[in-house]
Design an enzyme around this catalytic site. Structure first.
Site: not given
Ligand SMILES: [Zn+2]
Length: 257
Positions: A77, A224
């Site tokens: 992400d 992430h």
């Molecule tokens: Zn996010």
């Protein structure tokens, strides 16, 4: 998995209870302990449904997939993240790993070269809102929610992403109108069942330990980009899972649960 079972009547009940709760409390002049308790439970349940990433009380959430062997789905992400993404793309390619990148639309618009590189390497890019309004996502105006979805979708379209059916909410938060908007766009909310919490504590070894504790075939792993030591953590997770015989795949819509 009880919390990930979608029941339309439960959604209706939650929303209705939260509409009537404050009125009931006011009408009882705050004097009825039973009405106060019922209102508190109704609010707490709605807050839980909004905040818990895998909770499907407000609408279906994909949290795993039917594997065809010892497979996991790596989702990354918050990118693209500039040179970090370029480096990561090369490392994923050398390890034979394919992943799905849930990108921020405004970053994507500014980093088309990185997006092209990911796309060309066989990764998928998907919607993670235009500006990632993390803590505010659950109470956005409905029009702002629509703008967040559509602007990121336009950025993905501009980057040549033909199939755009997957959405991941910022930090997994829900919005009471989210599923209505996703249904109108033929999209699905993609959650996870394995998270490294690399956005909070970025020590790669701690991230690996958390992932190893939760992983199993058919898992959706969320990590992430753009955080401290992000790439290091992603590559360590890949190294460990590959040593355990896991393959990294992008499942089809039919495999999603
Ligand atoms: Zn996010």
């Amino acid at each position: 998995m009880l919390f990930n079972v979608y029941r339309p009547w439960l959604r209706l009940f939650l929303l209705t209870a939260n509409l009537f709760a404050p009125v009931s409390v006011l009408l009882s002049d705050f004097e009825s302990p039973w009405i106060n308790a019922a209102a508190a439970i109704a609010h707490a349940s709605l807050i839980y449904a909004i905040v818990a990433p895998g909770c499907a009380w407000l609408g279906p959430v994909v949290t795993r997939f039917h594997p065809r062997g010892r497979e996991v789905w790596l989702t990354i992400d918050d990118g693209p993240a500039g040179a970090e993404t370029e480096y990561l793309a090369k490392e994923l390619q050398s390890r034979g790993v394919r992943a799905t990148f849930f990108v921020k639309g405004n970053r994507l618009e500014a980093q088309r070269a990185q997006a092209d590189q990911l796309h060309a390497a066989g990764h998928t890019l998907a919607n993670h809102t235009q500006t990632h309004p993390a803590s505010m996502f659950w109470w956005l105006f409905p029009s702002t929610l629509r703008e967040e979805l559509d602007a990121c979708d336009a950025a993905l379209l501009g980057a040549g992403v033909a199939v755009r059916r997957w959405f991941r909410a910022p930090v997994g938060l829900k919005h009471v109108f989210l599923h209505r908007e996703l249904a109108a766009r033929d999209m699905r909310l993609i959650g996870w069942n394995v998270r490294g919490r690399d956005g909070i504590a970025s020590d790669p070894e701690a991230v690996v330990k958390r992932v190893l504790r939760q992983v199993r075939p058919g898992a959706i792993v969320v990590l992430h980009e753009g955080k401290k030591r992000s790439v290091e953590g992603i590559l360590r997770v890949i190294e460990e899972l590959q040593s355990l015989g896991y393959a990294f795949v992008i499942p089809s819509d039919e495999q999603l649960i």
